[in-house]
Design a protein around this motif. Structure first.
Motif, short mmCIF file in Angstrom:
data_model
loop_
_atom_site.label_atom_id
_atom_site.label_comp_id
_atom_site.label_asym_id
_atom_site.label_seq_id
_atom_site.Cartn_x
_atom_site.Cartn_y
_atom_site.Cartn_z
N VAL A 163 11.84 2.43 5.70
CA VAL A 163 10.48 2.77 6.11
C VAL A 163 9.86 1.59 6.88
CG1 VAL A 163 8.17 3.37 5.23
CG2 VAL A 163 10.21 4.34 4.15
N ASP A 182 9.84 -7.04 -4.91
CA ASP A 182 8.82 -7.60 -4.02
C ASP A 182 8.99 -9.11 -4.03
OD1 ASP A 182 6.36 -8.09 -2.48
OD2 ASP A 182 5.90 -5.99 -2.93
N ASN A 206 8.95 -1.24 9.36
CA ASN A 206 9.09 -1.16 10.83
C ASN A 206 9.66 -2.42 11.46
OD1 ASN A 206 8.24 1.42 11.68
ND2 ASN A 206 6.14 0.91 11.07
N GLN A 217 0.82 -1.22 0.00
CA GLN A 217 0.00 0.00 0.00
C GLN A 217 0.86 1.27 0.00
OE1 GLN A 217 -2.61 0.91 3.14
NE2 GLN A 217 -1.25 0.15 4.75
N ARG A 272 6.53 -6.54 6.89
CA ARG A 272 5.17 -6.73 7.41
C ARG A 272 4.74 -5.51 8.21
NH1 ARG A 272 3.98 -11.29 11.76
NH2 ARG A 272 2.17 -10.09 12.43
P1 NAD Z 1 1.92 -3.83 2.85
O1 NAD Z 1 1.69 -5.12 3.54
O2 NAD Z 1 0.78 -3.17 2.14
O3 NAD Z 1 3.08 -4.02 1.77
C1 NAD Z 1 4.30 -4.60 2.10
C2 NAD Z 1 4.88 -5.15 0.82
O4 NAD Z 1 6.19 -5.61 1.14
C3 NAD Z 1 4.10 -6.35 0.26
O5 NAD Z 1 3.90 -6.17 -1.13
C4 NAD Z 1 5.02 -7.53 0.54
O6 NAD Z 1 4.89 -8.57 -0.42
C5 NAD Z 1 6.39 -6.84 0.47
N1 NAD Z 1 7.47 -7.56 1.12
C6 NAD Z 1 7.45 -8.29 2.25
N2 NAD Z 1 8.66 -8.82 2.48
C7 NAD Z 1 9.48 -8.40 1.49
C8 NAD Z 1 10.83 -8.62 1.16
N3 NAD Z 1 11.62 -9.40 1.90
N4 NAD Z 1 11.34 -8.01 0.07
C9 NAD Z 1 10.55 -7.23 -0.71
N5 NAD Z 1 9.25 -7.00 -0.47
C10 NAD Z 1 8.72 -7.58 0.61
O7 NAD Z 1 2.59 -2.85 3.92
P2 NAD Z 1 2.71 -1.27 3.86
O8 NAD Z 1 1.49 -0.69 4.46
O9 NAD Z 1 3.15 -0.83 2.50
O10 NAD Z 1 3.86 -1.05 4.95
C11 NAD Z 1 5.18 -1.47 4.72
C12 NAD Z 1 6.03 -1.26 5.97
O11 NAD Z 1 6.13 0.14 6.25
C13 NAD Z 1 5.46 -1.88 7.26
O12 NAD Z 1 6.52 -2.47 8.00
C14 NAD Z 1 4.88 -0.69 8.00
O13 NAD Z 1 4.81 -0.91 9.39
C15 NAD Z 1 5.90 0.34 7.65
N6 NAD Z 1 5.50 1.75 7.86
C16 NAD Z 1 6.45 2.61 8.36
C17 NAD Z 1 6.17 3.94 8.57
C18 NAD Z 1 7.19 4.88 9.13
O14 NAD Z 1 6.84 6.03 9.45
N7 NAD Z 1 8.43 4.49 9.29
C19 NAD Z 1 4.88 4.41 8.26
C20 NAD Z 1 3.93 3.53 7.74
C21 NAD Z 1 4.26 2.18 7.55
#
Ligand code: NAD
Ligand code: LMR
Length: 329
Positions: free
Chosen positions: A130, A43, A132, A16, A91
């Motif tokens: 980014v 991905d 977490n 997302q 995740r």
């Molecule tokens: P999401 O589940 O929608 O998407 C994550 C994507 O990462 C998926 O397409 C998944 O297949 C892929 N993925 C998983 N493992 C992978 C790997 N080893 N290599 C490549 N791709 C991989 O999640 P999202 O909402 O996009 O969030 C992603 C991360 O960002 C989460 O850990 C979330 O907690 C974090 N996040 C951080 C902040 C911040 O301020 N630092 C803010 C929002 C979200």
């Protein structure tokens, strides 16, 4: 003459945040409206079909600056010659979890990716984590990269810009001043509820915002918990973690790093020992960026209340560092 394209690797491209991020990078919002980009999208194997769909949409935008795209499940391909790596893929947490609960699930990703970046990317690559818990994931990626050598260890950052932006919005609402007028915000420490959003230095059109607000109870009981727990509030309301605001913050972080910023910006950067933070811990600091180089702002007074808050968020990061020590052997 047009500039040579910059290569931007984005992990979690089918997720997302990826969906909110890629179109803005391709339109020039991150690296400049005259800077062509090549997107290198990583991905998992099972997400490759969805990545292809996103690429079809990117094509359909006919972005003049989009000079190429690659989709892969191989980090060595994704990070090849990369100038910027946005490590989003990981995740997300669900309701009732803390970000640190993701440490074991996500930490392993960053040992692999830190190594692959150091082996494949440009030597001056800029990396923003980014996924977490982003400070400790950046610490892990950096440690894995240092074992390889080649890349600049200072260029492995964790994202605290979302917290910085959240703090600006809350302070604008409280002070009645426009967000655009607020300067010199800082968020110290970990991207977790222990972060310390510190507006003691904030100015608005030459006025001290602390003097304008003059409300310690609001700071302690409303402002800090609202900013610190905003991620959880969004998960509770949306059923999903923040995405568009996270993508926006990633763009802000990298844009200010590469193109410079007149204001202070909060960046999660490896400590050089400033403000008593042990070297190497990835910590939210007030930074300025000029000519593509960031620097931690020095010499700020840390009063007793602030020292207590900074020590608490540092303690949490030291505990996270200890929890991942085995991964880095
Ligand atoms: P999401 O589940 O929608 O998407 C994550 C994507 O990462 C998926 O397409 C998944 O297949 C892929 N993925 C998983 N493992 C992978 C790997 N080893 N290599 C490549 N791709 C991989 O999640 P999202 O909402 O996009 O969030 C992603 C991360 O960002 C989460 O850990 C979330 O907690 C974090 N996040 C951080 C902040 C911040 O301020 N630092 C803010 C929002 C979200
Ligand atoms: C956020 O702050 O919105 C993200 O880190 C997602 C989360 O888990 O809170």
């Amino acid at each position: 003459m047009s500039k040579a394209p910059m290569r931007v690797a984005v992990t979690g491209a089918a997720g997302q945040i990826g969906y909110s991020l890629l179109f803005r990078i391709a339109s020039g919002e991150m690296l400049g409206k005259d800077q062509p980009v090549i997107l290198q999208l990583l991905d998992l194997p099972q997400a490759q079909k969805a990545v292809k769909g996103v690429m079809m949409e990117l094509e359909d935008c006919a972005f003049p600056l989009l000079a190429g795209m690659v989709a892969t499940d191989d980090p060595n391909v994704a990070f090849k010659d990369a100038d910027v790596c946005l490590l989003v893929g990981a995740r997300p947490r669900g309701p009732g979890m803390e970000r640190a609960d993701l440490l074991t699930a996500n930490g392993a990703i960053f040992t692999v990716q830190g190594k692959a970046i150091a082996e494949n990317a440009k030597e001056d690559v800029r990396v923003l984590v980014v996924g977490n818990p982003c400070n400790t994931n950046a610490y892990i990626a950096r440690a894995a990269a240092i074992k390889v050598g080649r890349t600049n260890p200072n260029n492995y950052h964790g994202m605290l810009r979302l917290d910085h932006n959240r703090a600006l919005s809350q302070l604008a609402a409280k002070s009645g001043r426009a967000v655009s007028s607020l300067k010199k915000m800082v968020v110290w420490g970990n991207h977790s509820p222990s972060m310390y959003a510190d507006y003691r230095f904030c100015e608005s059109n030459g006025d001290s915002v602390k003097a304008l607000v003059n409300d310690h109870a609001w700071n302690n009981d409303v402002f800090l918990p609202t900013v610190g727990k905003r991620g959880a509030a969004i998960i509770e309301a949306r059923g999903l973690s923040s995405a568009a605001s996270a993508a926006n913050a990633a763009i802000d972080h990298v844009r200010d790093w590469v193109l410079g910023s007149d204001d202070w910006v909060t960046m999660g950067v490896p400590s050089d020992g400033s403000y008593g933070i042990p070297e190497g811990i990835v910590f939210g600091f007030p930074c300025e960026s000029k000519n593509g180089q960031f620097k931690i702002i020095q010499g700020l007074e840390i009063d007793e209340y602030s020292r207590g808050k900074i020590n608490a968020t540092l303690k949490e990061l030291e505990d996270e560092r200890a929890a991942v020590a085995d991964m880095l052997k």
